[in-house]
Design a protein around this motif. Structure first.
Motif, PDB file in Angstrom:
ATOM      1  N   PHE A  64       0.836  -1.203   0.000  1.00 38.98           N
ATOM      2  CA  PHE A  64       0.000   0.000   0.000  1.00 38.98           C
ATOM      3  C   PHE A  64       0.869   1.251   0.000  1.00 38.98           C
ATOM      4  N   ARG A  65       1.902   1.244   0.792  1.00 41.27           N
ATOM      5  CA  ARG A  65       2.793   2.405   0.845  1.00 41.27           C
ATOM      6  C   ARG A  65       3.470   2.641  -0.504  1.00 41.27           C
ATOM      7  N   GLU A  66       3.845   1.562  -1.175  1.00 42.28           N
ATOM      8  CA  GLU A  66       4.454   1.701  -2.509  1.00 42.28           C
ATOM      9  C   GLU A  66       3.433   2.234  -3.515  1.00 42.28           C
ATOM     10  N   GLU A  67       2.204   1.724  -3.446  1.00 40.26           N
ATOM     11  CA  GLU A  67       1.153   2.212  -4.348  1.00 40.26           C
ATOM     12  C   GLU A  67       0.865   3.685  -4.101  1.00 40.26           C
ATOM     13  N   ARG A  68       0.886   4.118  -2.858  1.00 39.26           N
ATOM     14  CA  ARG A  68       0.695   5.540  -2.525  1.00 39.26           C
ATOM     15  C   ARG A  68       1.845   6.381  -3.082  1.00 39.26           C
ATOM     16  N   ARG A  69       3.056   5.823  -3.053  1.00 37.38           N
ATOM     17  CA  ARG A  69       4.210   6.542  -3.599  1.00 37.38           C
ATOM     18  C   ARG A  69       4.010   6.775  -5.100  1.00 37.38           C
ATOM     19  N   VAL A  70       3.518   5.766  -5.794  1.00 33.57           N
ATOM     20  CA  VAL A  70       3.237   5.900  -7.230  1.00 33.57           C
ATOM     21  C   VAL A  70       2.208   7.001  -7.454  1.00 33.57           C
ATOM     22  N   ILE A  71       1.175   7.023  -6.632  1.00 31.66           N
ATOM     23  CA  ILE A  71       0.142   8.056  -6.766  1.00 31.66           C
ATOM     24  C   ILE A  71       0.737   9.440  -6.564  1.00 31.66           C
ATOM     25  N   GLY A  72       1.611   9.569  -5.575  1.00 31.12           N
ATOM     26  CA  GLY A  72       2.269  10.852  -5.341  1.00 31.12           C
ATOM     27  C   GLY A  72       3.078  11.320  -6.535  1.00 31.12           C
ATOM     28  N   LEU A  73       3.716  10.381  -7.200  1.00 32.84           N
ATOM     29  CA  LEU A  73       4.540  10.723  -8.358  1.00 32.84           C
ATOM     30  C   LEU A  73       3.717  10.950  -9.629  1.00 32.84           C
ATOM     31  N   LYS A  74       2.602  10.244  -9.768  1.00 34.11           N
ATOM     32  CA  LYS A  74       1.852  10.246 -11.026  1.00 34.11           C
ATOM     33  C   LYS A  74       0.514  10.989 -10.942  1.00 34.11           C
ATOM     34  N   SER A  75       0.222  11.646  -9.841  1.00 32.77           N
ATOM     35  CA  SER A  75      -1.115  12.249  -9.675  1.00 32.77           C
ATOM     36  C   SER A  75      -1.386  13.381 -10.646  1.00 32.77           C
ATOM     37  N   GLU A  76      -0.352  14.024 -11.159  1.00 32.32           N
ATOM     38  CA  GLU A  76      -0.538  15.123 -12.113  1.00 32.32           C
ATOM     39  C   GLU A  76      -0.754  14.611 -13.545  1.00 32.32           C
ATOM     40  N   GLN A  77      -0.508  13.345 -13.744  1.00 33.84           N
ATOM     41  CA  GLN A  77      -0.629  12.757 -15.078  1.00 33.84           C
ATOM     42  C   GLN A  77      -2.102  12.595 -15.452  1.00 33.84           C
ATOM     43  N   ALA A  78      -2.431  12.908 -16.693  1.00 33.27           N
ATOM     44  CA  ALA A  78      -3.805  12.729 -17.163  1.00 33.27           C
ATOM     45  C   ALA A  78      -4.160  11.246 -17.140  1.00 33.27           C
ATOM     46  N   THR A  79      -5.390  10.972 -16.762  1.00 35.06           N
ATOM     47  CA  THR A  79      -5.839   9.582 -16.609  1.00 35.06           C
ATOM     48  C   THR A  79      -5.660   8.781 -17.885  1.00 35.06           C
ATOM     49  N   GLU A  80      -5.980   9.391 -19.013  1.00 31.06           N
ATOM     50  CA  GLU A  80      -5.878   8.648 -20.282  1.00 31.06           C
ATOM     51  C   GLU A  80      -4.438   8.351 -20.680  1.00 31.06           C
ATOM     52  N   ASN A  81      -3.473   9.045 -20.089  1.00 32.76           N
ATOM     53  CA  ASN A  81      -2.058   8.813 -20.409  1.00 32.76           C
ATOM     54  C   ASN A  81      -1.361   7.874 -19.421  1.00 32.76           C
ATOM     55  N   MET A  82      -2.099   7.362 -18.461  1.00 30.53           N
ATOM     56  CA  MET A  82      -1.487   6.501 -17.442  1.00 30.53           C
ATOM     57  C   MET A  82      -1.191   5.114 -17.994  1.00 30.53           C
ATOM     58  N   SER A  83      -0.084   4.561 -17.534  1.00 30.81           N
ATOM     59  CA  SER A  83       0.241   3.182 -17.891  1.00 30.81           C
ATOM     60  C   SER A  83      -0.675   2.246 -17.111  1.00 30.81           C
ATOM     61  N   ASP A  84      -0.710   0.997 -17.536  1.00 28.92           N
ATOM     62  CA  ASP A  84      -1.511   0.003 -16.820  1.00 28.92           C
ATOM     63  C   ASP A  84      -1.030  -0.156 -15.383  1.00 28.92           C
ATOM     64  N   GLU A  85       0.274  -0.058 -15.186  1.00 31.38           N
ATOM     65  CA  GLU A  85       0.841  -0.186 -13.843  1.00 31.38           C
ATOM     66  C   GLU A  85       0.399   0.975 -12.939  1.00 31.38           C
ATOM     67  N   THR A  86       0.379   2.169 -13.498  1.00 29.14           N
ATOM     68  CA  THR A  86      -0.058   3.337 -12.723  1.00 29.14           C
ATOM     69  C   THR A  86      -1.538   3.238 -12.397  1.00 29.14           C
ATOM     70  N   ARG A  87      -2.336   2.855 -13.376  1.00 29.69           N
ATOM     71  CA  ARG A  87      -3.777   2.665 -13.132  1.00 29.69           C
ATOM     72  C   ARG A  87      -4.011   1.619 -12.040  1.00 29.69           C
ATOM     73  N   ALA A  88      -3.230   0.545 -12.100  1.00 31.64           N
ATOM     74  CA  ALA A  88      -3.373  -0.512 -11.095  1.00 31.64           C
ATOM     75  C   ALA A  88      -3.052   0.022  -9.698  1.00 31.64           C
ATOM     76  N   ALA A  89      -2.054   0.887  -9.588  1.00 29.44           N
ATOM     77  CA  ALA A  89      -1.708   1.471  -8.291  1.00 29.44           C
ATOM     78  C   ALA A  89      -2.846   2.350  -7.782  1.00 29.44           C
ATOM     79  N   PHE A  90      -3.411   3.178  -8.665  1.00 31.03           N
ATOM     80  CA  PHE A  90      -4.528   4.035  -8.285  1.00 31.03           C
ATOM     81  C   PHE A  90      -5.722   3.196  -7.825  1.00 31.03           C
ATOM     82  N   LYS A  91      -6.024   2.160  -8.582  1.00 28.79           N
ATOM     83  CA  LYS A  91      -7.154   1.289  -8.227  1.00 28.79           C
ATOM     84  C   LYS A  91      -6.898   0.542  -6.922  1.00 28.79           C
TER      85      LYS A  91
END
Length: 160
Positions: A64-91
């Motif tokens: 969970f902490r790692e997934e939150r770290r990804v969100i912190g790094l990728k939160s400014e990224q547009a949803t449609e431009n997210m990789s599958d890995e980033t989407r998985a972290a958000f979900k």
């Protein structure tokens, strides 16, 4: 024929026994209330302990902490431009918050405990997650509603 009422003892004769019986009844009721109060207090203490363990297991998990770290790094990224890995972290993060919100909505975890343990982080995460949630709700309008209810509840509370 003798009247039935005349065979009964007088009030004066029964009064001491009735008073004693009433006193014992009151003591019995008071003891029962005390025992019920102790039982309720014990149940509340057990719920608090179990809630703390539950929250720790959800929020203290390394994944969970790692997934939150990804969100912190990728939160400014547009949803449609997210990789599958980033989407998985958000979900995954939303799923964990959804689990806590489900417990909250059904009375398993009090908002005060969530707030004192994780309130500031929850609100910060929700700000980062909200654009993603809005994009997801275009397909599924009621997605993450319990989480949103929990966030609004926490938002209205005092934090240290």
């Amino acid at each position: 024929m003798m009247d039935i009422w005349s065979r009964l003892p007088s009030i004066e004769a029964v009064e001491p026994y009735a008073t004693t019986l009433a006193a014992f009844a009151i003591i019995g009721i008071a003891v029962q209330i005390l025992l019920q109060r102790r039982s309720v207090n014990a149940d509340e203490a057990r719920l608090a302990r179990e809630s703390a363990v539950f929250l720790y297991s959800v929020f203290g998990d390394e994944a969970f902490r790692e997934e939150r770290r990804v969100i912190g790094l990728k939160s400014e990224q547009a949803t449609e431009n997210m990789s599958d890995e980033t989407r998985a972290a958000f979900k995954a993060v939303l799923h964990r918050y959804g689990l806590v919100s489900l417990a909250h909505v059904h009375g398993g975890v009090k908002a005060e405990m969530i707030n004192s343990y994780w309130g500031n982080v929850l609100l910060k995460d929700w700000e980062r997650l909200e654009p993603f949630v809005k994009a997801e709700r275009e397909k599924y309008p009621f997605l993450h509603k319990n989480t949103e209810v929990m966030v609004e509840h926490i938002r209205g509370m005092d934090r240290a």
